[in-house]
Design a protein around this motif. Structure first.
Motif, PDB file in Angstrom:
ATOM      1  N   GLU A   1       0.817  -1.218   0.000  1.00  0.00           N
ATOM      2  CA  GLU A   1       0.000   0.000   0.000  1.00  0.00           C
ATOM      3  C   GLU A   1       0.847   1.263   0.000  1.00  0.00           C
ATOM      4  O   GLU A   1       0.353   2.342  -0.278  1.00  0.00           O
ATOM      5  N   CYS A   2       2.120   1.140   0.320  1.00  0.00           N
ATOM      6  CA  CYS A   2       3.009   2.292   0.400  1.00  0.00           C
ATOM      7  C   CYS A   2       3.776   2.427  -0.910  1.00  0.00           C
ATOM      8  O   CYS A   2       4.196   1.432  -1.483  1.00  0.00           O
ATOM      9  N   THR A   3       3.935   3.637  -1.367  1.00  0.00           N
ATOM     10  CA  THR A   3       4.663   3.853  -2.621  1.00  0.00           C
ATOM     11  C   THR A   3       5.911   4.712  -2.410  1.00  0.00           C
ATOM     12  O   THR A   3       6.437   5.288  -3.345  1.00  0.00           O
ATOM     13  N   ARG A   4       6.382   4.777  -1.157  1.00  0.00           N
ATOM     14  CA  ARG A   4       7.597   5.550  -0.896  1.00  0.00           C
ATOM     15  C   ARG A   4       8.806   4.829  -1.460  1.00  0.00           C
ATOM     16  O   ARG A   4       8.929   3.613  -1.345  1.00  0.00           O
ATOM     17  N   ILE A   5       9.698   5.617  -2.027  1.00  0.00           N
ATOM     18  CA  ILE A   5      11.000   5.106  -2.451  1.00  0.00           C
ATOM     19  C   ILE A   5      12.006   5.696  -1.480  1.00  0.00           C
ATOM     20  O   ILE A   5      11.948   6.879  -1.155  1.00  0.00           O
ATOM     21  N   TYR A   6      12.898   4.863  -0.974  1.00  0.00           N
ATOM     22  CA  TYR A   6      13.831   5.300   0.051  1.00  0.00           C
ATOM     23  C   TYR A   6      15.242   4.851  -0.301  1.00  0.00           C
ATOM     24  O   TYR A   6      15.445   4.028  -1.190  1.00  0.00           O
ATOM     25  N   ILE A   7      16.202   5.413   0.419  1.00  0.00           N
ATOM     26  CA  ILE A   7      17.607   5.019   0.276  1.00  0.00           C
ATOM     27  C   ILE A   7      17.898   3.949   1.324  1.00  0.00           C
ATOM     28  O   ILE A   7      17.706   4.175   2.511  1.00  0.00           O
ATOM     29  N   ASP A   8      18.334   2.793   0.862  1.00  0.00           N
ATOM     30  CA  ASP A   8      18.649   1.688   1.772  1.00  0.00           C
ATOM     31  C   ASP A   8      20.146   1.676   2.048  1.00  0.00           C
ATOM     32  O   ASP A   8      20.938   1.227   1.221  1.00  0.00           O
ATOM     33  N   ARG A   9      20.509   2.181   3.214  1.00  0.00           N
ATOM     34  CA  ARG A   9      21.914   2.178   3.624  1.00  0.00           C
ATOM     35  C   ARG A   9      22.178   1.097   4.680  1.00  0.00           C
ATOM     36  O   ARG A   9      23.199   1.134   5.350  1.00  0.00           O
ATOM     37  N   SER A  10      21.257   0.162   4.821  1.00  0.00           N
ATOM     38  CA  SER A  10      21.440  -0.886   5.825  1.00  0.00           C
ATOM     39  C   SER A  10      22.528  -1.854   5.378  1.00  0.00           C
ATOM     40  O   SER A  10      22.829  -1.967   4.183  1.00  0.00           O
ATOM     41  N   ARG A  11      23.083  -2.557   6.343  1.00  0.00           N
ATOM     42  CA  ARG A  11      24.113  -3.552   6.041  1.00  0.00           C
ATOM     43  C   ARG A  11      23.497  -4.619   5.138  1.00  0.00           C
ATOM     44  O   ARG A  11      22.445  -5.168   5.435  1.00  0.00           O
ATOM     45  N   GLY A  12      24.128  -4.879   4.036  1.00  0.00           N
ATOM     46  CA  GLY A  12      23.637  -5.897   3.112  1.00  0.00           C
ATOM     47  C   GLY A  12      22.421  -5.464   2.313  1.00  0.00           C
ATOM     48  O   GLY A  12      21.822  -6.273   1.626  1.00  0.00           O
ATOM     49  N   MET A  13      22.040  -4.211   2.422  1.00  0.00           N
ATOM     50  CA  MET A  13      20.842  -3.681   1.738  1.00  0.00           C
ATOM     51  C   MET A  13      19.636  -4.589   1.958  1.00  0.00           C
ATOM     52  O   MET A  13      18.956  -4.989   1.031  1.00  0.00           O
TER      53      MET A  13
END
Length: 187
Positions: free
Chosen positions: A143-155
């Motif tokens: 239901e969410c259409t946000r695009i975000y930057i994934d800087r987490s370990r291992g993406m």
């Protein structure tokens, strides 16, 4: 003026594009009034004070936001940019941006809605021509259409934000596991 907009995308341009929520279902417009637009610019930290926006500023912001979203989505999915969206974004980016000033009290940024919008447009240009493009992901909440930057370990990040989307899915998964466990125990 406190509307508590969400800033979970890791980039102001992506947060700006996310102000039209749930694009595929029941859309929710965050920029319903000039006050809401003003609040976003202040809450985002782009400006400290803003000259009150009017309805024309809101329409300009919505049109630019939709261009940003179209360009971000195209870039994320390896598609060609829409020429109209490019023209709108670049037109906004060509306007004078919000400019920080130094005073005795420190840094202060005062702007008009047009200047603040130019700043967002310029950030979009930097984002889409910069090193964070491979890190862009769409939220795992359908239901969410946000695009975000994934800087987490291992993406491995799946949600735009835990408070907004992740907790809902984790709670639902927990309830489903608990229900299937209790159903298995009954059988």
């Amino acid at each position: 003026m406190n509307y508590e907009h969400a800033f979970v995308c890791g980039n102001p341009a992506l947060d700006f594009a996310a102000t039209l929520r749930a694009r595929r279902t029941v859309r929710f417009e965050m920029f319903a009034t000039p006050d809401r637009l003003d609040a976003w610019f202040i809450e985002s930290g782009l400006v400290d004070t803003i000259a009150p926006a009017d309805e024309a500023d809101v329409e300009q912001a919505k049109e630019t936001r939709e261009a940003i979203y179209a360009l971000v989505a195209a870039r994320q999915f390896g598609q060609e940019y829409d020429e109209e969206a490019l023209s709108r974004l670049n037109g906004a980016a060509r306007k004078p941006p919000a400019t920080p000033q130094l005073s005795q009290a420190g840094r202060r940024t005062e702007a008009t809605a047009e200047q603040a919008l130019s700043t967002v447009a310029r950030q979009t240009v930097e984002l889409l021509s910069g090193p964070d493009v491979p890190l862009m992901k769409e939220c795992g909440n359908p239901e969410c259409t946000r695009i975000y930057i994934d800087r987490s370990r291992g993406m491995r990040r799946q949600w735009c934000g835990m408070e907004s989307c992740g907790n809902k899915f984790k709670a639902a998964a927990y309830r489903a596991r608990k229900k299937s466990t209790s159903g298995a125990a009954d059988g």
